[in-house]
Write a protein that holds these residues in place. Structure first.
Motif, PDB file in Angstrom:
ATOM      1  N   VAL A 169       2.726   9.011  -8.539  1.00  0.00           N
ATOM      2  CA  VAL A 169       3.355   8.189  -7.502  1.00  0.00           C
ATOM      3  C   VAL A 169       4.168   7.065  -8.130  1.00  0.00           C
ATOM      4  O   VAL A 169       3.782   6.501  -9.149  1.00  0.00           O
ATOM      5  N   ASP A 170       5.297   6.792  -7.522  1.00  0.00           N
ATOM      6  CA  ASP A 170       6.113   5.630  -7.860  1.00  0.00           C
ATOM      7  C   ASP A 170       5.752   4.546  -6.842  1.00  0.00           C
ATOM      8  O   ASP A 170       6.080   4.674  -5.662  1.00  0.00           O
ATOM      9  N   VAL A 171       5.081   3.495  -7.276  1.00  0.00           N
ATOM     10  CA  VAL A 171       4.570   2.497  -6.330  1.00  0.00           C
ATOM     11  C   VAL A 171       5.681   1.722  -5.644  1.00  0.00           C
ATOM     12  O   VAL A 171       5.430   1.024  -4.650  1.00  0.00           O
ATOM     13  N   SER A 172       6.901   1.818  -6.151  1.00  0.00           N
ATOM     14  CA  SER A 172       8.019   1.127  -5.496  1.00  0.00           C
ATOM     15  C   SER A 172       8.564   1.914  -4.300  1.00  0.00           C
ATOM     16  O   SER A 172       9.384   1.412  -3.540  1.00  0.00           O
TER      17      SER A 172
ATOM     18  N   GLN B 278       6.094   7.544  -0.982  1.00  0.00           N
ATOM     19  CA  GLN B 278       5.178   8.103  -1.977  1.00  0.00           C
ATOM     20  C   GLN B 278       3.820   7.404  -1.931  1.00  0.00           C
ATOM     21  O   GLN B 278       2.783   8.048  -2.112  1.00  0.00           O
ATOM     22  N   VAL B 279       3.823   6.110  -1.700  1.00  0.00           N
ATOM     23  CA  VAL B 279       2.557   5.372  -1.621  1.00  0.00           C
ATOM     24  C   VAL B 279       1.742   5.835  -0.425  1.00  0.00           C
ATOM     25  O   VAL B 279       0.528   6.057  -0.529  1.00  0.00           O
ATOM     26  N   ARG B 280       2.385   5.991   0.715  1.00  0.00           N
ATOM     27  CA  ARG B 280       1.669   6.467   1.907  1.00  0.00           C
ATOM     28  C   ARG B 280       1.082   7.854   1.672  1.00  0.00           C
ATOM     29  O   ARG B 280      -0.059   8.136   2.066  1.00  0.00           O
ATOM     30  N   GLU B 281       1.848   8.730   1.020  1.00  0.00           N
ATOM     31  CA  GLU B 281       1.354  10.075   0.747  1.00  0.00           C
ATOM     32  C   GLU B 281       0.219  10.035  -0.274  1.00  0.00           C
ATOM     33  O   GLU B 281      -0.771  10.775  -0.155  1.00  0.00           O
ATOM     34  N   ALA B 282       0.328   9.170  -1.278  1.00  0.00           N
ATOM     35  CA  ALA B 282      -0.735   9.044  -2.274  1.00  0.00           C
ATOM     36  C   ALA B 282      -2.023   8.545  -1.631  1.00  0.00           C
ATOM     37  O   ALA B 282      -3.122   9.016  -1.968  1.00  0.00           O
ATOM     38  N   TYR B 283      -1.896   7.620  -0.709  1.00  0.00           N
ATOM     39  CA  TYR B 283      -3.090   7.110  -0.038  1.00  0.00           C
ATOM     40  C   TYR B 283      -3.737   8.208   0.809  1.00  0.00           C
ATOM     41  O   TYR B 283      -4.963   8.393   0.767  1.00  0.00           O
ATOM     42  N   ARG B 284      -2.914   8.935   1.543  1.00  0.00           N
ATOM     43  CA  ARG B 284      -3.455  10.018   2.383  1.00  0.00           C
ATOM     44  C   ARG B 284      -4.172  11.053   1.527  1.00  0.00           C
ATOM     45  O   ARG B 284      -5.292  11.488   1.845  1.00  0.00           O
ATOM     46  N   SER B 285      -3.551  11.446   0.402  1.00  0.00           N
ATOM     47  CA  SER B 285      -4.162  12.471  -0.443  1.00  0.00           C
ATOM     48  C   SER B 285      -5.429  11.950  -1.132  1.00  0.00           C
ATOM     49  O   SER B 285      -6.376  12.719  -1.357  1.00  0.00           O
ATOM     50  N   THR B 286      -5.460  10.645  -1.446  1.00  0.00           N
ATOM     51  CA  THR B 286      -6.659  10.057  -2.045  1.00  0.00           C
ATOM     52  C   THR B 286      -7.824  10.094  -1.070  1.00  0.00           C
ATOM     53  O   THR B 286      -8.952  10.460  -1.432  1.00  0.00           O
ATOM     54  N   VAL B 287      -7.568   9.717   0.180  1.00  0.00           N
ATOM     55  CA  VAL B 287      -8.619   9.749   1.208  1.00  0.00           C
ATOM     56  C   VAL B 287      -9.083  11.181   1.441  1.00  0.00           C
ATOM     57  O   VAL B 287     -10.289  11.451   1.563  1.00  0.00           O
ATOM     58  N   ASP B 288      -8.144  12.106   1.466  1.00  0.00           N
ATOM     59  CA  ASP B 288      -8.507  13.513   1.670  1.00  0.00           C
ATOM     60  C   ASP B 288      -9.360  14.026   0.511  1.00  0.00           C
ATOM     61  O   ASP B 288     -10.325  14.775   0.728  1.00  0.00           O
TER      62      ASP B 288
ATOM     63  N   VAL C 126       6.587  -6.389  -7.667  1.00  0.00           N
ATOM     64  CA  VAL C 126       6.399  -7.131  -6.418  1.00  0.00           C
ATOM     65  C   VAL C 126       6.269  -6.182  -5.219  1.00  0.00           C
ATOM     66  O   VAL C 126       5.268  -6.209  -4.505  1.00  0.00           O
ATOM     67  N   ASN C 127       7.278  -5.336  -5.020  1.00  0.00           N
ATOM     68  CA  ASN C 127       7.218  -4.429  -3.872  1.00  0.00           C
ATOM     69  C   ASN C 127       6.051  -3.449  -3.989  1.00  0.00           C
ATOM     70  O   ASN C 127       5.469  -3.047  -2.979  1.00  0.00           O
ATOM     71  N   GLY C 128       5.705  -3.084  -5.228  1.00  0.00           N
ATOM     72  CA  GLY C 128       4.561  -2.189  -5.411  1.00  0.00           C
ATOM     73  C   GLY C 128       3.267  -2.802  -4.908  1.00  0.00           C
ATOM     74  O   GLY C 128       2.433  -2.115  -4.306  1.00  0.00           O
ATOM     75  N   VAL C 129       3.084  -4.098  -5.147  1.00  0.00           N
ATOM     76  CA  VAL C 129       1.903  -4.801  -4.626  1.00  0.00           C
ATOM     77  C   VAL C 129       1.903  -4.757  -3.106  1.00  0.00           C
ATOM     78  O   VAL C 129       0.862  -4.523  -2.471  1.00  0.00           O
ATOM     79  N   PHE C 130       3.053  -4.965  -2.511  1.00  0.00           N
ATOM     80  CA  PHE C 130       3.181  -4.950  -1.052  1.00  0.00           C
ATOM     81  C   PHE C 130       2.833  -3.575  -0.481  1.00  0.00           C
ATOM     82  O   PHE C 130       1.990  -3.453   0.416  1.00  0.00           O
ATOM     83  N   HIS C 131       3.462  -2.522  -1.018  1.00  0.00           N
ATOM     84  CA  HIS C 131       3.250  -1.178  -0.471  1.00  0.00           C
ATOM     85  C   HIS C 131       1.797  -0.728  -0.614  1.00  0.00           C
ATOM     86  O   HIS C 131       1.204  -0.207   0.345  1.00  0.00           O
ATOM     87  N   CYS C 132       1.223  -0.925  -1.793  1.00  0.00           N
ATOM     88  CA  CYS C 132      -0.142  -0.444  -2.035  1.00  0.00           C
ATOM     89  C   CYS C 132      -1.169  -1.241  -1.242  1.00  0.00           C
ATOM     90  O   CYS C 132      -2.128  -0.676  -0.701  1.00  0.00           O
ATOM     91  N   SER C 133      -0.952  -2.550  -1.144  1.00  0.00           N
ATOM     92  CA  SER C 133      -1.883  -3.381  -0.383  1.00  0.00           C
ATOM     93  C   SER C 133      -1.830  -3.030   1.096  1.00  0.00           C
ATOM     94  O   SER C 133      -2.875  -2.933   1.767  1.00  0.00           O
ATOM     95  N   GLN C 134      -0.637  -2.844   1.624  1.00  0.00           N
ATOM     96  CA  GLN C 134      -0.505  -2.456   3.029  1.00  0.00           C
ATOM     97  C   GLN C 134      -1.239  -1.156   3.327  1.00  0.00           C
ATOM     98  O   GLN C 134      -1.798  -0.979   4.406  1.00  0.00           O
ATOM     99  N   ALA C 135      -1.247  -0.248   2.348  1.00  0.00           N
ATOM    100  CA  ALA C 135      -1.883   1.048   2.569  1.00  0.00           C
ATOM    101  C   ALA C 135      -3.393   0.926   2.718  1.00  0.00           C
ATOM    102  O   ALA C 135      -4.007   1.613   3.548  1.00  0.00           O
ATOM    103  N   VAL C 136      -4.018   0.051   1.906  1.00  0.00           N
ATOM    104  CA  VAL C 136      -5.487   0.027   1.867  1.00  0.00           C
ATOM    105  C   VAL C 136      -6.125  -0.952   2.841  1.00  0.00           C
ATOM    106  O   VAL C 136      -7.296  -0.794   3.202  1.00  0.00           O
ATOM    107  N   ILE C 137      -5.408  -1.963   3.262  1.00  0.00           N
ATOM    108  CA  ILE C 137      -6.015  -3.055   4.032  1.00  0.00           C
ATOM    109  C   ILE C 137      -6.604  -2.617   5.377  1.00  0.00           C
ATOM    110  O   ILE C 137      -7.712  -3.044   5.732  1.00  0.00           O
ATOM    111  N   PRO C 138      -5.941  -1.781   6.174  1.00  0.00           N
ATOM    112  CA  PRO C 138      -6.528  -1.427   7.478  1.00  0.00           C
ATOM    113  C   PRO C 138      -7.939  -0.854   7.370  1.00  0.00           C
ATOM    114  O   PRO C 138      -8.838  -1.244   8.130  1.00  0.00           O
TER     115      PRO C 138
END
Length: 230
Positions: free
Chosen positions: A52-55, A59-69, A106-118
Motif C-alpha cells: 500500500v502507498d499510504v499517500s 489504497q489505504v481504505r482497501e488495505a484496511y478492509r483486507s486487514t480486517v478480513d 503528513v497525508n499518510g498519517v491522516f489517511h491511516c488514522s481516519q481508517a482505524v479510528i471508527p
C-alpha cells in the motif's frame, strides 16, 4: 494495553524502525499487518503483508478492509511510521520532492488514522503512535521540507490526542534523533554510523509506550543518541 492477541498496523514495515517493530510485536504475540510498498519481513503465522502507498486514500481504505478480513477483527494499534526525507535547500528543492514528503509523512498519517479510528471508538480503546522527528521540534539546516512535515505531525498528534482521549484512544508522538537505518542511503551529506541509535532500540521505546496502563497516556516521547559523535 495488554498487547498479546491485539491486532496492529505498522506502516513503513519493510525496513528500519518499522521492520524491527514488527518483529518485536510478533514476539509478544501481536497479530501484525505490515503496510508498505515492499515486503521485508519473513513469513509468520501472525503477520499479514499489505502492499500500500499510504499517500493514496483509496489504497489505504482497501488495505484496511483486507486487514480486517484477514484477521477477522479491526486493529486496535496503528503505528504511523512510513516516512521519507530529502536534504535540499528551500530554493533548490524540487516540488516533486516537497510534495512527496507531505503526501507520505503528513497525508499518510491522516489517511491511516481516519481508517482505524471508527472501530477504535466502538471498542472504547486503541493506541495510535505517530513517528515524528527531533527535526520537527528543532529544525535543521537543508531539511526544510522534512522538518516541515514532522512539525506538522507534532501538531496533528497533539490535536488527535485531545480529540480521542475521551473515547479511550491514546495518541503518542515519538521523536527519534538520528537512527542507523536506510533513511540516510540517498543522502550524500549524512552517512549512517554506529554512534546513531539502533532501530531495534527505538522499536523497544514504541513497545514501552504501547504497554502503558489503561489510564496512562504518553503524549510526547523524545529519544536521542547519547554520544552522537562518539
Amino acid at each position: 494495553m495488554i498487547l498479546k492477541e491485539q491486532i496492529a498496523i505498522v506502516t513503513g514495515a519493510s525496513k528500519g524502525i518499522g521492520s524491527e517493530l514488527v518483529k518485536q510485536l510478533l514476539e509478544l504475540g501481536v497479530k501484525v499487518a505490515g503496510w508498505s510498498r515492499t515486503n521485508g519481513i519473513t513469513e509468520h503465522e501472525n503477520y499479514y503483508f499489505c502492499s500500500v502507498d499510504v499517500s493514496n486514500p483509496d489504497q489505504v481504505r482497501e488495505a484496511y478492509r483486507s486487514t480486517v478480513d484477514y484477521f477477522g477483527k479491526a486493529p486496535t494499534v496503528l503505528v504511523n511510521n512510513a516516512g521519507v526525507g530529502f536534504v535540499e535547500t528551500i530554493d533548490e528543492m524540487s516540488f516533486d520532492h516537497w510534495k512527496l514528503m507531505f503526501d507520505i509523512n503528513v497525508n499518510g498519517v491522516f489517511h491511516c488514522s481516519q481508517a482505524v479510528i471508527p472501530a477504535m471508538k466502538d471498542f472504547g480503546f486503541g493506541h495510535i503512535i505517530n513517528i515524528g522527528s527531533v527535526a520537527g521540534r528543532n529544525p535543521v539546516k537543508n531539511m526544510v521540507g522534512y522538518a516541515g512535515t514532522k512539525h506538522a505531525v507534532t501538531g496533528i498528534s497533539h490535536s488527535m490526542f485531545m480529540e480521542l482521549r475521551d473515547f479511550g484512544i491514546k495518541v503518542t508522538c515519538i521523536y527519534p534523533g538520528s537512527v542507523k537505518t536506510q533513511f540516510f542511503d540517498d543522502m550524500e551529506e549524512v552517512n549512517a554510523h554506529d554512534n546513531m541509535m539502533m532501530p531495534q532500540d527505538v522499536a523497544s521505546s514504541i513497545i514501552h509506550c504501547l504497554n502503558t496502563p489503561p489510564n496512562y497516556l504518553p503524549v510526547d516521547f523524545e529519544v536521542r543518541p547519547l554520544k552522537p559523535k562518539g
